[in-house]
Design a protein around this motif. Structure first.
Motif, PDB file in Angstrom:
ATOM      1  N   ALA A  68       0.847  -1.190   0.000  1.00 28.42           N
ATOM      2  CA  ALA A  68       0.000   0.000   0.000  1.00 28.42           C
ATOM      3  C   ALA A  68       0.887   1.246   0.000  1.00 28.42           C
ATOM      4  N   GLN A  80       1.296   3.349  -5.239  1.00 27.49           N
ATOM      5  CA  GLN A  80       0.604   4.264  -6.141  1.00 27.49           C
ATOM      6  C   GLN A  80       1.462   4.562  -7.368  1.00 27.49           C
ATOM      7  N   MET A 123      -1.745  -8.096  -3.605  1.00 24.77           N
ATOM      8  CA  MET A 123      -2.569  -6.893  -3.775  1.00 24.77           C
ATOM      9  C   MET A 123      -1.706  -5.633  -3.773  1.00 24.77           C
ATOM     10  N   LEU A 142      -2.392  -1.469  -3.474  1.00 26.07           N
ATOM     11  CA  LEU A 142      -3.420  -0.447  -3.324  1.00 26.07           C
ATOM     12  C   LEU A 142      -2.815   0.905  -2.989  1.00 26.07           C
ATOM     13  N   THR A 185      -7.510   4.134  -1.650  1.00 27.48           N
ATOM     14  CA  THR A 185      -8.443   3.010  -1.817  1.00 27.48           C
ATOM     15  C   THR A 185      -8.465   2.057  -0.622  1.00 27.48           C
ATOM     16  N   TYR A 186      -8.041   2.540   0.544  1.00 32.96           N
ATOM     17  CA  TYR A 186      -7.951   1.644   1.703  1.00 32.96           C
ATOM     18  C   TYR A 186      -9.304   1.101   2.148  1.00 32.96           C
ATOM     19  N   ARG A 241     -11.454  -0.049   0.411  1.00 35.86           N
ATOM     20  CA  ARG A 241     -11.850  -1.192  -0.413  1.00 35.86           C
ATOM     21  C   ARG A 241     -11.069  -2.460  -0.078  1.00 35.86           C
ATOM     22  N   LEU A 242     -10.215  -2.389   0.938  1.00 33.92           N
ATOM     23  CA  LEU A 242      -9.385  -3.546   1.290  1.00 33.92           C
ATOM     24  C   LEU A 242     -10.177  -4.840   1.477  1.00 33.92           C
ATOM     25  N   MET A 258     -11.091  -6.188  -1.808  1.00 30.86           N
ATOM     26  CA  MET A 258      -9.908  -6.657  -2.535  1.00 30.86           C
ATOM     27  C   MET A 258      -9.466  -8.020  -2.020  1.00 30.86           C
ATOM     28  N   ASP A 275      -5.547  -1.786  -7.070  1.00 32.32           N
ATOM     29  CA  ASP A 275      -6.494  -0.670  -7.046  1.00 32.32           C
ATOM     30  C   ASP A 275      -5.753   0.602  -6.630  1.00 32.32           C
ATOM     31  N   THR A 276      -5.447   1.428  -7.649  1.00 31.92           N
ATOM     32  CA  THR A 276      -4.738   2.667  -7.341  1.00 31.92           C
ATOM     33  C   THR A 276      -5.502   3.869  -7.905  1.00 31.92           C
ATOM     34  N   LYS A 329     -12.837   7.875   0.191  1.00 32.11           N
ATOM     35  CA  LYS A 329     -12.015   7.190   1.170  1.00 32.11           C
ATOM     36  C   LYS A 329     -12.454   7.426   2.611  1.00 32.11           C
TER      37      LYS A 329
END
Ligand code: 5AD
Ligand code: SF4
Length: 462
Positions: free
Chosen positions: A84, A89, A104, A106, A110-111, A113-114, A117, A135-136, A143
């Motif tokens: 992350a 990013q 993963m 991220l 987008t945290y 959505r963890l 994911m 997911d970036t 968020k």
């Protein structure tokens, strides 16, 4: 059954805050945090990209994790690895290619959505034996809305992100690219979170943002609220005794915010206001959009309204094109301002930033020499600042136990670490039938300072 989550955090306080939020998001899904990767079901590396070798560090950590995973009796089939933060990013796609063990990737936006994911990752793994989820995106507003508000605050001093991203585009900096455009959280959300913190016993709140004094949150009435006003609102919350904010840009240091340092008692007399360089030519090349004189004027005004204000800054030495003369201007600025503490770095070219394309990069040896000279001066100032408190008393917010028996560690109003001996006080406590140090945690106490070193003070409880 509960699962184990290990988060390794690199870099700034924003990342520390984000890591706590990721733990919050995962808690309702059965994840409890642990202190080591060994045995963890999910390992998250929350990365930082701002200076040198960030990606290399992450790759070697991933290598270690892969070995640990392989060494597990079941081949680590239930272990997931996520990357992350800002390196993710900036280099997520590349990372997915280079490190197949990563499940993963991220970005900072987008945290929330963890959990989704993780679900996709485990479904993918069940089907294909591998998982590759990335997911970036930059859906900035989403968020904060999706984050649970249940963080348990172990410490009595907490961070509260009020602003994210940056539109300043300093020529050396990756933040506008990794964290995206500036975004301020609405005032109501910030106040709700601060009240929640206070209800859980938090005494000190640090308002966080990459460019925090550019804050202009929605006030719910069709307008925006400045950081100065936000500080006043947070100060109205019972239980919050201390307010700080970090990091600020000189360009956004408006009169309203300066006056908060005079009018709001809870606003601490400490300010981190990075100037980066003391040379007008370099400031311009850095795209800082202010001169050294403008910086001096801001400092003068701040000291006029709050004479005991302690100042901190960031400096970069060896920015492309920096001459001996330019560097001398930085030394001169430091002598004039007199800092309580500061951070200084050698310029490191970050891919994708304008300064990295400059033809006149400064030699490594010259950078090292300049950094050593600057740090010697800053260190001298820091020691002098700390020693100026010897024999005086100050308020300290006690936060944790020290290494030595009978010692607690806390922070002064000026953000100095203060080691507090409770030996005498303990005697008094014992006489009163109480004898535990934990009674003191999270308390603001008065301390008589006996010693001042480069990095901390020592004193006795009065
Ligand atoms: N090289 C060296 N230092 C940098 N910083 C940001 N980008 C770079 C870079 N490319 C420093 C700045 C900033 C701090 C957080 O990191 O001084 O204020
Ligand atoms: Fe980076 Fe700070 Fe400049 Fe924004 S203001 S570009 S975060 S150094």
């Amino acid at each position: 059954m509960s699962k184990k989550l290990f988060i390794k955090t690199y870099g700034c306080q924003m990342n520390v805050y984000d890591s706590n939020r990721m733990a919050d998001v995962l808690k309702p899904h059965g994840y409890e945090t642990t202190d080591e990767a060994e045995g963890a079901d999910l390992v998250i590396l929350n990365t930082c990209h701002i200076r040198e070798k960030a990606a290399e560090k992450v790759y070697s950590e991933i290598g270690r994790l892969r070995q640990q995973k392989d060494a597990r009796p079941d081949g680590g089939k239930d272990m997931y690895i996520a990357v992350a933060g800002c390196v993710a990013q900036a280099e997520g796609a590349e990372m997915m290619r280079r490190a197949p063990v990563v499940d993963m990737v991220l970005g900072p936006q987008t945290y929330h959505r963890l959990p989704d994911m993780l679900k996709s990752a485990s479904e993918m793994r069940a089907k294909t034996g591998k998982s590759r989820v990335m997911d970036t995106d930059f859906p900035a507003e989403a968020k904060f809305d999706h984050l649970p508000k249940e963080s348990d605050f172990k410490s009595k001093a907490a961070f509260l992100t009020v602003q994210e991203g940056c539109d300043k585009f300093c020529a050396f900096c990756v933040v506008p690219y990794t964290r995206g455009a500036e975004y301020s959280r609405p005032v109501a959300d910030v106040l709700a979170e601060a009240k929640n913190m206070a209800a859980k016993g938090v005494v000190e709140v640090t308002l966080l943002g990459q460019n925090v004094n550019a804050y202009h949150g929605d006030n719910g009435a069709g307008g925006t609220t400045s950081l100065g006003e936000l500080i006043r609102r947070v100060a109205d919350i019972d239980g919050i005794e201390r307010i700080r904010y970090v990091t600020s840009h000189p360009r956004d240091m408006d009169e309203d915010l300066i006056l908060a340092h005079r009018d709001v008692e809870k606003c601490m007399p400490y300010l981190h206001l990075p100037v980066q360089s003391g040379s007008d030519a370099i400031l311009e090349a850095m795209n800082r959009k202010h001169t050294r004189d403008e910086y001096f004027r801001i400092i003068d005004r701040l000291r006029e309204v709050r004479p005991d204000l302690a100042l901190s800054s960031d400096f970069i030495v060896g920015f492309p094109g920096e001459t001996d003369e330019d560097f001398e201007q930085t030394m001169d600025l430091v002598r004039r301002v007199n800092y309580a503490q500061a951070y200084s770095f050698k310029y490191s070219p970050r891919p994708g930033t304008p300064a990295s394309l400059h033809e006149t990069q400064v030699e490594e040896a010259v950078k090292s020499e300049r950094l050593a000279a600057l740090q010697a001066l800053l260190n001298e100032q820091q020691v002098a600042f700390n020693q100026s408190f010897i024999g005086k008393t100050m308020d300290v917010l006690l936060e944790r136990t020290g290494k030595q028996d009978g010692q607690l560690i806390g922070r002064s109003a000026y953000l100095q670490a203060v080691h507090v001996d409770l030996t005498k006080a303990e005697k008094t406590l014992a006489e009163n039938g109480k004898s535990t140090y934990s009674d003191y945690m999270g308390k603001l106490v008065r301390v008589q300072i006996a010693e001042g070193g480069p990095n901390s003070l020592r004193g006795e409880l009065i």
